[in-house]
Motif scaffolding. Structure first.
Motif, PDB file in Angstrom:
ATOM      1  N   TYR A  21       0.800  -1.229   0.000  1.00  0.00           N
ATOM      2  CA  TYR A  21       0.000   0.000   0.000  1.00  0.00           C
ATOM      3  C   TYR A  21       0.832   1.278   0.000  1.00  0.00           C
ATOM      4  O   TYR A  21       0.364   2.319  -0.477  1.00  0.00           O
ATOM      5  CB  TYR A  21      -0.943   0.005   1.199  1.00  0.00           C
ATOM      6  CG  TYR A  21      -2.158  -0.878   1.017  1.00  0.00           C
ATOM      7  CD1 TYR A  21      -3.131  -0.571   0.064  1.00  0.00           C
ATOM      8  CD2 TYR A  21      -2.326  -2.028   1.774  1.00  0.00           C
ATOM      9  CE1 TYR A  21      -4.233  -1.373  -0.121  1.00  0.00           C
ATOM     10  CE2 TYR A  21      -3.443  -2.847   1.603  1.00  0.00           C
ATOM     11  CZ  TYR A  21      -4.387  -2.504   0.649  1.00  0.00           C
ATOM     12  OH  TYR A  21      -5.490  -3.318   0.468  1.00  0.00           O
ATOM     13  N   SER A 150       1.193  -4.656 -10.071  1.00  0.00           N
ATOM     14  CA  SER A 150       0.128  -5.632 -10.253  1.00  0.00           C
ATOM     15  C   SER A 150       0.687  -7.043 -10.275  1.00  0.00           C
ATOM     16  O   SER A 150       1.865  -7.260 -10.575  1.00  0.00           O
ATOM     17  CB  SER A 150      -0.599  -5.329 -11.570  1.00  0.00           C
ATOM     18  OG  SER A 150      -1.679  -6.199 -11.786  1.00  0.00           O
ATOM     19  N   VAL A 171      -4.490  -8.501  -9.695  1.00  0.00           N
ATOM     20  CA  VAL A 171      -4.501  -7.831  -8.396  1.00  0.00           C
ATOM     21  C   VAL A 171      -3.645  -6.581  -8.547  1.00  0.00           C
ATOM     22  O   VAL A 171      -2.423  -6.670  -8.711  1.00  0.00           O
ATOM     23  CB  VAL A 171      -3.943  -8.742  -7.288  1.00  0.00           C
ATOM     24  CG1 VAL A 171      -3.838  -7.985  -5.967  1.00  0.00           C
ATOM     25  CG2 VAL A 171      -4.807  -9.995  -7.139  1.00  0.00           C
ATOM     26  N   THR A 172      -4.266  -5.415  -8.545  1.00  0.00           N
ATOM     27  CA  THR A 172      -3.593  -4.169  -8.894  1.00  0.00           C
ATOM     28  C   THR A 172      -3.757  -3.138  -7.785  1.00  0.00           C
ATOM     29  O   THR A 172      -4.861  -2.953  -7.255  1.00  0.00           O
ATOM     30  CB  THR A 172      -4.174  -3.604 -10.214  1.00  0.00           C
ATOM     31  OG1 THR A 172      -4.019  -4.591 -11.246  1.00  0.00           O
ATOM     32  CG2 THR A 172      -3.458  -2.329 -10.622  1.00  0.00           C
ATOM     33  N   TRP A 173      -2.661  -2.481  -7.438  1.00  0.00           N
ATOM     34  CA  TRP A 173      -2.690  -1.405  -6.453  1.00  0.00           C
ATOM     35  C   TRP A 173      -3.657  -0.317  -6.898  1.00  0.00           C
ATOM     36  O   TRP A 173      -3.694   0.013  -8.085  1.00  0.00           O
ATOM     37  CB  TRP A 173      -1.279  -0.813  -6.332  1.00  0.00           C
ATOM     38  CG  TRP A 173      -1.162   0.278  -5.314  1.00  0.00           C
ATOM     39  CD1 TRP A 173      -0.911   0.142  -3.983  1.00  0.00           C
ATOM     40  CD2 TRP A 173      -1.292   1.691  -5.541  1.00  0.00           C
ATOM     41  NE1 TRP A 173      -0.877   1.363  -3.373  1.00  0.00           N
ATOM     42  CE2 TRP A 173      -1.112   2.339  -4.309  1.00  0.00           C
ATOM     43  CE3 TRP A 173      -1.556   2.473  -6.668  1.00  0.00           C
ATOM     44  CZ2 TRP A 173      -1.176   3.720  -4.172  1.00  0.00           C
ATOM     45  CZ3 TRP A 173      -1.627   3.843  -6.537  1.00  0.00           C
ATOM     46  CH2 TRP A 173      -1.434   4.461  -5.299  1.00  0.00           C
ATOM     47  N   PRO A 174      -4.464   0.236  -6.006  1.00  0.00           N
ATOM     48  CA  PRO A 174      -4.488   0.056  -4.545  1.00  0.00           C
ATOM     49  C   PRO A 174      -5.598  -0.869  -4.059  1.00  0.00           C
ATOM     50  O   PRO A 174      -5.978  -0.814  -2.894  1.00  0.00           O
ATOM     51  CB  PRO A 174      -4.738   1.476  -4.066  1.00  0.00           C
ATOM     52  CG  PRO A 174      -5.696   2.032  -5.098  1.00  0.00           C
ATOM     53  CD  PRO A 174      -5.266   1.419  -6.411  1.00  0.00           C
ATOM     54  N   TYR A 175      -6.129  -1.735  -4.933  1.00  0.00           N
ATOM     55  CA  TYR A 175      -7.255  -2.577  -4.548  1.00  0.00           C
ATOM     56  C   TYR A 175      -6.811  -3.688  -3.603  1.00  0.00           C
ATOM     57  O   TYR A 175      -5.718  -4.237  -3.735  1.00  0.00           O
ATOM     58  CB  TYR A 175      -7.920  -3.157  -5.789  1.00  0.00           C
ATOM     59  CG  TYR A 175      -8.527  -2.097  -6.680  1.00  0.00           C
ATOM     60  CD1 TYR A 175      -9.732  -1.492  -6.344  1.00  0.00           C
ATOM     61  CD2 TYR A 175      -7.876  -1.688  -7.847  1.00  0.00           C
ATOM     62  CE1 TYR A 175     -10.286  -0.508  -7.147  1.00  0.00           C
ATOM     63  CE2 TYR A 175      -8.419  -0.696  -8.652  1.00  0.00           C
ATOM     64  CZ  TYR A 175      -9.624  -0.111  -8.295  1.00  0.00           C
ATOM     65  OH  TYR A 175     -10.162   0.873  -9.084  1.00  0.00           O
ATOM     66  N   SER A 176      -7.688  -4.048  -2.676  1.00  0.00           N
ATOM     67  CA  SER A 176      -7.409  -5.104  -1.706  1.00  0.00           C
ATOM     68  C   SER A 176      -7.289  -6.451  -2.417  1.00  0.00           C
ATOM     69  O   SER A 176      -8.230  -6.865  -3.116  1.00  0.00           O
ATOM     70  CB  SER A 176      -8.530  -5.177  -0.669  1.00  0.00           C
ATOM     71  OG  SER A 176      -8.482  -6.388   0.041  1.00  0.00           O
ATOM     72  N   ASP A 179     -10.216  -8.825  -1.651  1.00  0.00           N
ATOM     73  CA  ASP A 179     -11.470  -8.416  -2.298  1.00  0.00           C
ATOM     74  C   ASP A 179     -11.450  -8.732  -3.788  1.00  0.00           C
ATOM     75  O   ASP A 179     -12.466  -9.151  -4.360  1.00  0.00           O
ATOM     76  CB  ASP A 179     -11.705  -6.918  -2.092  1.00  0.00           C
ATOM     77  CG  ASP A 179     -12.060  -6.572  -0.652  1.00  0.00           C
ATOM     78  OD1 ASP A 179     -12.362  -7.492   0.127  1.00  0.00           O
ATOM     79  OD2 ASP A 179     -12.017  -5.372  -0.310  1.00  0.00           O
ATOM     80  N   VAL A 180     -10.300  -8.525  -4.424  1.00  0.00           N
ATOM     81  CA  VAL A 180     -10.193  -8.802  -5.862  1.00  0.00           C
ATOM     82  C   VAL A 180     -10.390 -10.288  -6.136  1.00  0.00           C
ATOM     83  O   VAL A 180     -11.127 -10.678  -7.053  1.00  0.00           O
ATOM     84  CB  VAL A 180      -8.818  -8.337  -6.402  1.00  0.00           C
ATOM     85  CG1 VAL A 180      -8.628  -8.806  -7.849  1.00  0.00           C
ATOM     86  CG2 VAL A 180      -8.704  -6.821  -6.330  1.00  0.00           C
ATOM     87  N   LYS A 183     -14.092 -11.321  -5.518  1.00  0.00           N
ATOM     88  CA  LYS A 183     -14.981 -10.872  -6.593  1.00  0.00           C
ATOM     89  C   LYS A 183     -14.764 -11.670  -7.868  1.00  0.00           C
ATOM     90  O   LYS A 183     -15.728 -12.027  -8.561  1.00  0.00           O
ATOM     91  CB  LYS A 183     -14.750  -9.384  -6.862  1.00  0.00           C
ATOM     92  CG  LYS A 183     -15.684  -8.799  -7.910  1.00  0.00           C
ATOM     93  CD  LYS A 183     -15.464  -7.303  -8.072  1.00  0.00           C
ATOM     94  CE  LYS A 183     -16.401  -6.719  -9.121  1.00  0.00           C
ATOM     95  NZ  LYS A 183     -16.195  -5.247  -9.293  1.00  0.00           N
TER      96      LYS A 183
END
Length: 202
Positions: A21, A150, A171-176, A179-180, A183
């Motif tokens: 992060y 990512s 999985v790419t910053w800043p996503y959790s 959660d990715v 989903k």
């Protein structure tokens, strides 16, 4: 159900989250702090900014790769295997031991080269939409993209001994990362943390 012995520690997971992060914001802060006197003269020191960001992207990608591995490893009966090419994946002991025909992975597409972790996921999870039990039966390949903040995740759905389809997401910053993954697969993924013991190994 999860494999409790594959839990990580708060120190390992916390350190990875900090890197994931805060590497990119830290790059901007470092650039601003070291270039402040030049910025006032409208000399933006863009080469320095690009250098800092490339390092930050590299660290963010590696941490995304490691965090994602932790989420999957807790649902794997065995440690992941590090590969550098598709031929390594095809000869993986994980496929042989857990009854997956390698050629069926190849038929739906494999990454050609680069560092990648291979996991055999076999566990009972919970559907994220309906809350019902769901069987997870995958081969998962995780790759850091290194020059991008990512990690790439390729999930191969297994039926019997065959890979029947592939789903790829990022999985790419800043996503959790959790959660990715949840989903993308519609299965609840959480990390399992204990006070001692090791992380996901590789």
């Amino acid at each position: 159900m999860v494999y409790l012995e594959h839990a990580t520690t708060p120190v390992i997971f916390g350190a990875l989250l900090v890197v994931y992060y805060f590497s990119i914001p830290s790059a901007f802060l470092l650039w601003y702090g070291s270039s402040h006197k030049y910025l006032r003269k409208r000399n933006f020191q863009l080469k320095k900014l690009v250098t800092y960001l490339l390092v930050a992207f590299f660290l963010t990608s590696l941490s995304a790769y490691k965090i994602t591995s932790i989420y999957f490893y807790v649902h794997s009966p065995a440690e992941g295997e590090l590969c550098l090419s598709s031929s390594c994946v095809l000869s993986s002991h994980l496929l042989q031991k857990y009854g997956v025909k390698p050629e069926t992975l190849e038929s739906v597409g494999l990454p050609s080269y680069g560092p990648m972790m291979v996991y055999r996921i076999y566990d009972l999870g919970t559907n994220a939409t309906l809350g019902l039990p769901v069987r997870m039966n995958y081969v998962v390949i995780i790759r850091p993209l290194l020059l991008l903040p990512s990690a790439e995740v390729s999930v191969y759905y297994i039926s019997g001994e065959r890979a029947v389809r592939r789903k790829t997401f990022y999985v790419t910053w800043p996503y959790s990362p959790g959660d990715v993954i949840t989903k993308a697969l519609d299965v609840r993924f959480t990390v399992l943390i204990v006070g001692g013991g090791g992380g996901p190994g590789a």
